[in-house]
Design a protein around this motif. Structure first.
Motif, short mmCIF file in Angstrom:
data_model
loop_
_atom_site.label_atom_id
_atom_site.label_comp_id
_atom_site.label_asym_id
_atom_site.label_seq_id
_atom_site.Cartn_x
_atom_site.Cartn_y
_atom_site.Cartn_z
N SER A 18 0.82 -1.20 0.00
CA SER A 18 0.00 0.00 0.00
C SER A 18 0.87 1.26 0.00
O SER A 18 0.62 2.20 -0.77
CB SER A 18 -0.92 -0.01 1.22
N ILE A 19 1.88 1.26 0.85
CA ILE A 19 2.78 2.42 0.91
C ILE A 19 3.55 2.57 -0.40
O ILE A 19 3.71 3.68 -0.91
CB ILE A 19 3.71 2.32 2.13
N CYS A 20 4.01 1.44 -0.96
CA CYS A 20 4.72 1.49 -2.25
C CYS A 20 3.84 2.11 -3.33
O CYS A 20 4.30 2.94 -4.12
CB CYS A 20 5.16 0.09 -2.67
N ALA A 43 20.10 1.61 -1.99
CA ALA A 43 19.46 0.36 -2.37
C ALA A 43 20.30 -0.50 -3.32
O ALA A 43 20.21 -1.72 -3.29
CB ALA A 43 18.10 0.65 -3.02
N VAL A 44 21.10 0.16 -4.14
CA VAL A 44 21.91 -0.57 -5.13
C VAL A 44 23.15 -1.14 -4.42
O VAL A 44 23.76 -0.45 -3.59
CB VAL A 44 22.31 0.38 -6.28
N PRO A 45 23.53 -2.38 -4.74
CA PRO A 45 24.71 -2.97 -4.11
C PRO A 45 25.95 -2.08 -4.25
O PRO A 45 26.16 -1.43 -5.28
CB PRO A 45 24.90 -4.29 -4.86
N ARG A 46 26.74 -2.06 -3.20
CA ARG A 46 27.90 -1.19 -3.11
C ARG A 46 28.87 -1.36 -4.29
O ARG A 46 29.37 -0.37 -4.83
CB ARG A 46 28.63 -1.48 -1.80
N ASN A 47 29.13 -2.61 -4.69
CA ASN A 47 30.06 -2.84 -5.80
C ASN A 47 29.55 -2.26 -7.11
O ASN A 47 30.31 -1.69 -7.88
CB ASN A 47 30.34 -4.34 -5.97
N LEU A 48 28.26 -2.41 -7.36
CA LEU A 48 27.67 -1.83 -8.56
C LEU A 48 27.71 -0.31 -8.50
O LEU A 48 28.02 0.36 -9.49
CB LEU A 48 26.24 -2.33 -8.74
N MET A 49 27.44 0.24 -7.34
CA MET A 49 27.48 1.70 -7.18
C MET A 49 28.90 2.21 -7.41
O MET A 49 29.10 3.23 -8.07
CB MET A 49 26.98 2.08 -5.77
N ALA A 50 29.90 1.49 -6.90
CA ALA A 50 31.30 1.90 -7.09
C ALA A 50 31.70 1.79 -8.56
O ALA A 50 32.45 2.62 -9.07
CB ALA A 50 32.21 1.04 -6.22
N HIS A 51 31.18 0.79 -9.24
CA HIS A 51 31.54 0.56 -10.64
C HIS A 51 30.87 1.57 -11.58
O HIS A 51 31.51 2.09 -12.48
CB HIS A 51 31.16 -0.87 -11.05
N CYS A 52 29.58 1.83 -11.36
CA CYS A 52 28.82 2.68 -12.29
C CYS A 52 28.58 4.08 -11.79
O CYS A 52 28.61 5.03 -12.56
CB CYS A 52 27.46 2.03 -12.58
N GLY A 53 28.24 4.21 -10.51
CA GLY A 53 27.85 5.50 -9.96
C GLY A 53 26.38 5.75 -10.16
O GLY A 53 25.73 5.17 -11.04
N VAL A 54 25.84 6.60 -9.34
CA VAL A 54 24.40 6.85 -9.35
C VAL A 54 23.93 7.49 -10.65
O VAL A 54 22.87 7.15 -11.17
CB VAL A 54 23.96 7.68 -8.11
N ASP A 55 24.72 8.38 -11.23
CA ASP A 55 24.29 9.05 -12.47
C ASP A 55 24.14 8.05 -13.62
O ASP A 55 23.16 8.10 -14.36
CB ASP A 55 25.26 10.16 -12.85
N ALA A 64 10.70 3.44 -15.04
CA ALA A 64 9.71 2.63 -14.31
C ALA A 64 10.40 1.69 -13.32
O ALA A 64 9.91 1.50 -12.20
CB ALA A 64 8.87 1.82 -15.29
N TYR A 65 11.54 1.11 -13.70
CA TYR A 65 12.28 0.23 -12.80
C TYR A 65 12.88 1.01 -11.64
O TYR A 65 12.87 0.57 -10.51
CB TYR A 65 13.39 -0.51 -13.55
N THR A 66 13.40 2.18 -11.97
CA THR A 66 13.99 3.02 -10.92
C THR A 66 12.94 3.41 -9.89
O THR A 66 13.16 3.31 -8.68
CB THR A 66 14.63 4.29 -11.53
N MET A 67 11.77 3.82 -10.37
CA MET A 67 10.73 4.24 -9.45
C MET A 67 10.18 3.06 -8.65
O MET A 67 9.82 3.21 -7.48
CB MET A 67 9.61 4.96 -10.21
N ALA A 68 10.15 1.87 -9.25
CA ALA A 68 9.73 0.67 -8.51
C ALA A 68 10.75 0.36 -7.41
O ALA A 68 10.36 0.02 -6.28
CB ALA A 68 9.58 -0.51 -9.45
N LEU A 69 12.04 0.48 -7.73
CA LEU A 69 13.09 0.27 -6.73
C LEU A 69 12.95 1.26 -5.58
O LEU A 69 12.99 0.89 -4.41
CB LEU A 69 14.47 0.41 -7.39
N VAL A 70 12.76 2.53 -5.92
CA VAL A 70 12.66 3.58 -4.91
C VAL A 70 11.44 3.35 -4.02
O VAL A 70 11.55 3.39 -2.78
CB VAL A 70 12.60 4.98 -5.59
N TRP A 73 11.94 0.19 -1.81
CA TRP A 73 12.95 0.39 -0.77
C TRP A 73 12.38 1.25 0.36
O TRP A 73 12.48 0.90 1.53
CB TRP A 73 14.22 1.02 -1.35
N ILE A 74 11.78 2.39 -0.01
CA ILE A 74 11.21 3.27 1.01
C ILE A 74 10.11 2.54 1.78
O ILE A 74 10.09 2.56 3.02
CB ILE A 74 10.66 4.58 0.39
N GLY A 75 9.20 1.91 1.07
CA GLY A 75 8.09 1.22 1.72
C GLY A 75 8.54 0.15 2.69
O GLY A 75 8.09 0.10 3.84
#
Length: 109
Positions: A18-20, A43-55, A64-70, A73-75
């Motif tokens: 419901s919150i999601c 939310a993204v695994p640390r290794n992936l974040m280090a490899h790619c970065g948030v941008d 749509a995938y990003t917003m589903a993740l967000v 995660w928040i919910g």
């Protein structure tokens, strides 16, 4: 002896879903960019974040995938942090904490 675990699981799951749904309907990538960036960084695994970065992640992953993740995660973090006893003020406090707390390696909120 109380509520069966299966029923508690269903209650928590329904609350998270419901919150999601509410979050997904209320936020957008353009309007809430800072919230999205902070959640993706957590939310993204640390290794992936280090490899790619948030941008790069925000560029390459469909919105749509990003917003589903967000929203998921928040919910889930919010419901589990309140043990299912959710209300508007505790959500405000949770989101304020999310936006104010510095992001460090391994931080979960």
């Amino acid at each position: 002896f109380g509520t069966p675990k299966t029923q508690l699981t269903r209650i928590l799951s329904d609350k998270i879903n419901s919150i999601c749904d509410d979050i997904r309907a209320a936020i957008s990538l353009e309007k809430d960019r800072e919230v999205v960036r902070r959640v993706v960084q957590r939310a993204v695994p640390r290794n992936l974040m280090a490899h790619c970065g948030v941008d790069a992640i925000l560029e390459r992953v469909p919105e749509a995938y990003t917003m589903a993740l967000v929203s998921a995660w928040i919910g889930s973090k919010y419901v589990y942090s309140t043990l299912g006893k959710t209300n508007e003020f505790s959500f405000y406090t949770f989101m304020n904490d999310l936006l104010q707390r510095p992001i460090t390696a391994g931080s979960k909120l």
